[in-house]
Design a protein around this motif. Sequence first.
Motif, PDB file in Angstrom:
ATOM      1  N   TYR A  17      32.756  19.478  28.796  1.00  0.00           N
ATOM      2  CA  TYR A  17      34.019  21.059  29.926  1.00  0.00           C
ATOM      3  C   TYR A  17      34.329  20.153  31.618  1.00  0.00           C
ATOM      4  CZ  TYR A  17      33.797  24.690  26.625  1.00  0.00           C
ATOM      5  OH  TYR A  17      34.092  25.435  25.132  1.00  0.00           O
ATOM      6  N   GLN A  18      34.579  18.897  31.644  1.00  0.00           N
ATOM      7  CA  GLN A  18      34.707  18.218  32.741  1.00  0.00           C
ATOM      8  C   GLN A  18      35.473  18.462  33.743  1.00  0.00           C
ATOM      9  OE1 GLN A  18      33.278  14.225  32.679  1.00  0.00           O
ATOM     10  NE2 GLN A  18      32.574  14.221  30.446  1.00  0.00           N
ATOM     11  N   ASP A  19      36.936  18.895  32.781  1.00  0.00           N
ATOM     12  CA  ASP A  19      38.066  19.267  33.648  1.00  0.00           C
ATOM     13  C   ASP A  19      37.907  20.309  34.172  1.00  0.00           C
ATOM     14  OD1 ASP A  19      39.643  17.064  32.785  1.00  0.00           O
ATOM     15  OD2 ASP A  19      40.132  17.801  31.647  1.00  0.00           O
ATOM     16  N   THR A  20      36.809  21.413  33.423  1.00  0.00           N
ATOM     17  CA  THR A  20      36.751  22.527  34.521  1.00  0.00           C
ATOM     18  C   THR A  20      36.068  21.936  35.709  1.00  0.00           C
ATOM     19  OG1 THR A  20      36.731  23.794  32.209  1.00  0.00           O
ATOM     20  CG2 THR A  20      35.743  24.901  33.908  1.00  0.00           C
ATOM     21  N   TRP A  21      35.135  21.851  35.714  1.00  0.00           N
ATOM     22  CA  TRP A  21      33.739  21.795  36.784  1.00  0.00           C
ATOM     23  C   TRP A  21      33.574  20.133  38.179  1.00  0.00           C
ATOM     24  CZ3 TRP A  21      31.277  17.283  37.454  1.00  0.00           C
ATOM     25  CH2 TRP A  21      30.372  16.321  36.129  1.00  0.00           C
ATOM     26  N   LYS A  22      34.756  19.536  37.734  1.00  0.00           N
ATOM     27  CA  LYS A  22      34.910  18.357  38.249  1.00  0.00           C
ATOM     28  C   LYS A  22      35.750  19.089  39.778  1.00  0.00           C
ATOM     29  CE  LYS A  22      34.388  14.382  35.675  1.00  0.00           C
ATOM     30  NZ  LYS A  22      35.732  13.241  35.436  1.00  0.00           N
ATOM     31  N   ASN A  23      36.514  19.998  40.013  1.00  0.00           N
ATOM     32  CA  ASN A  23      37.028  20.891  40.934  1.00  0.00           C
ATOM     33  C   ASN A  23      36.278  21.368  42.302  1.00  0.00           C
ATOM     34  OD1 ASN A  23      39.186  18.448  40.498  1.00  0.00           O
ATOM     35  ND2 ASN A  23      40.273  20.176  39.366  1.00  0.00           N
ATOM     36  N   TRP A  24      34.912  21.451  41.351  1.00  0.00           N
ATOM     37  CA  TRP A  24      33.992  22.789  42.301  1.00  0.00           C
ATOM     38  C   TRP A  24      33.033  22.173  43.104  1.00  0.00           C
ATOM     39  CZ3 TRP A  24      31.230  24.543  37.586  1.00  0.00           C
ATOM     40  CH2 TRP A  24      32.236  25.366  36.346  1.00  0.00           C
ATOM     41  N   LEU A  25      33.176  20.080  42.574  1.00  0.00           N
ATOM     42  CA  LEU A  25      32.354  18.752  43.443  1.00  0.00           C
ATOM     43  C   LEU A  25      32.887  18.260  44.589  1.00  0.00           C
ATOM     44  CD1 LEU A  25      30.018  17.804  40.359  1.00  0.00           C
ATOM     45  CD2 LEU A  25      30.014  20.112  41.297  1.00  0.00           C
ATOM     46  N   ASP A  26      31.867  18.100  45.872  1.00  0.00           N
ATOM     47  CA  ASP A  26      32.752  17.187  46.617  1.00  0.00           C
ATOM     48  C   ASP A  26      32.549  15.800  45.718  1.00  0.00           C
ATOM     49  OD1 ASP A  26      29.793  16.086  46.833  1.00  0.00           O
ATOM     50  OD2 ASP A  26      29.686  17.194  48.937  1.00  0.00           O
ATOM     51  N   ALA A  27      33.273  14.946  46.650  1.00  0.00           N
ATOM     52  CA  ALA A  27      33.693  13.240  45.765  1.00  0.00           C
ATOM     53  C   ALA A  27      31.996  12.817  45.600  1.00  0.00           C
ATOM     54  CB  ALA A  27      34.209  12.728  47.030  1.00  0.00           C
ATOM     55  N   ASP A  28      31.269  13.218  46.581  1.00  0.00           N
ATOM     56  CA  ASP A  28      30.155  12.454  46.534  1.00  0.00           C
ATOM     57  C   ASP A  28      29.340  13.001  45.107  1.00  0.00           C
ATOM     58  OD1 ASP A  28      28.332  10.115  46.970  1.00  0.00           O
ATOM     59  OD2 ASP A  28      26.598  12.956  47.884  1.00  0.00           O
ATOM     60  N   ALA A  29      29.319  14.474  45.134  1.00  0.00           N
ATOM     61  CA  ALA A  29      28.559  14.563  43.813  1.00  0.00           C
ATOM     62  C   ALA A  29      29.288  14.073  42.636  1.00  0.00           C
ATOM     63  CB  ALA A  29      28.638  16.384  44.157  1.00  0.00           C
ATOM     64  N   GLN A  30      31.007  14.569  42.977  1.00  0.00           N
ATOM     65  CA  GLN A  30      31.477  13.806  41.805  1.00  0.00           C
ATOM     66  C   GLN A  30      31.044  12.682  41.097  1.00  0.00           C
ATOM     67  OE1 GLN A  30      35.661  14.360  41.018  1.00  0.00           O
ATOM     68  NE2 GLN A  30      35.803  16.294  42.511  1.00  0.00           N
ATOM     69  N   LYS A  31      31.241  11.694  42.231  1.00  0.00           N
ATOM     70  CA  LYS A  31      30.380  10.886  41.799  1.00  0.00           C
ATOM     71  C   LYS A  31      29.397  10.177  41.064  1.00  0.00           C
ATOM     72  CE  LYS A  31      32.188   7.441  44.909  1.00  0.00           C
ATOM     73  NZ  LYS A  31      32.391   6.996  45.779  1.00  0.00           N
ATOM     74  N   LYS A  32      28.266  11.121  41.476  1.00  0.00           N
ATOM     75  CA  LYS A  32      27.065  11.012  41.177  1.00  0.00           C
ATOM     76  C   LYS A  32      26.406  12.132  39.659  1.00  0.00           C
ATOM     77  CE  LYS A  32      24.604  11.651  45.117  1.00  0.00           C
ATOM     78  NZ  LYS A  32      24.001  12.303  46.308  1.00  0.00           N
ATOM     79  N   LEU A  33      27.677  13.224  39.666  1.00  0.00           N
ATOM     80  CA  LEU A  33      27.137  13.525  37.756  1.00  0.00           C
ATOM     81  C   LEU A  33      28.171  12.689  37.090  1.00  0.00           C
ATOM     82  CD1 LEU A  33      26.144  15.631  39.554  1.00  0.00           C
ATOM     83  CD2 LEU A  33      26.735  17.280  37.640  1.00  0.00           C
TER      84      LEU A  33
END
Length: 331
Positions: free
Chosen positions: A309-325
């Motif tokens: 469900y990446q399309d659901t949760w990606k916008n929950w994170l800031d840019a740095d956290a998005q990159k890490k996950l």
Amino acid sequence: MRKTTLLAVAGATAMVTGFAAQTGTARAAEQCGDISIAQMNWAAAEVTTNIAKFMLDQGYGCNTSLVKSDTIPAITSIAENGRPDVVTNLWLNSAGDAYKKLESEGKIKRVAKTLQPGGVEGWWIPTYLAKEHPELKTIEGVMAHPDWVGGTFNNCPDGWGCRVVSDNLIKALDLKSSGIEVFNHGSGQTLASSIGSAFADKKPWFGYYWGPTVVMGNYDMTRVKLGDYDKAKFDNLQNKDASNPQVSDFPAAPVLTSVTSDFADTHPAETEFFSKMSFKTDTMSKLLAWQDENKASGEETAVHFIKNYQDTWKNWLDADAQKKLSKLIGG
């Protein structure tokens, strides 16, 4: 099928564990530190908190602990100790004045609706029945054609809050005058089983249910419109043996994520994450159905969600956290 699915989840979990062992402690010390989240004792809450823990630990470098609790104990603990830092899946209708007092005192603040539109409950029919007979989407249509719903209303077990409301609605509608008999289930298990049996043979079914639940994730149901929601009328429906009950539809129950004011001040990035972490109620029901089918743990269900469900949760994170996950899961 289950073996393959859980092996894939286990592999992802092992990858996460290794990653955390190499880098988690150092990042936690430098960035986020310790966070405590109340984990309520029902499945949707367990899934939610495990998803949050995964993202906070791996995306924000936190050291997150899940504290087993329930609504009132969690609120009491915040009032007395200022912990836990975060409460998710907080059903506002069950929190009462104790929660409102914490808000008025500035000790806690709501930051998001954990579920959209919230906890849903009402009277339902199978969607295959609604497609065959669109008239059944309203209570007037159901009462005009009782044979189309099998002539039975499947009611909640005694002792449940929904039993009180449904009993009063049955009286307000004079449902029995239409030829519909009321069957009072002895347990939640038999209520759920009656839906499964109806779907197995594509038979009529009509009754109360709620979500997010495994049942609502497994079966396509259509809610019967009882009329408009009226707060005063619905409040009266919640009283056992209410005098002169009037018809009101069920409201969506607000299900919140709240954080302590101290946490909001000291952890702005993590508070921003929680302000965006929200699930569609239907999505949560589907996750619970997957968990049930695969006999999966809350942690395994969290990994399933994160991988699928990446399309659901990606916008929950800031840019740095998005990159890490994204790097971690290969997204």
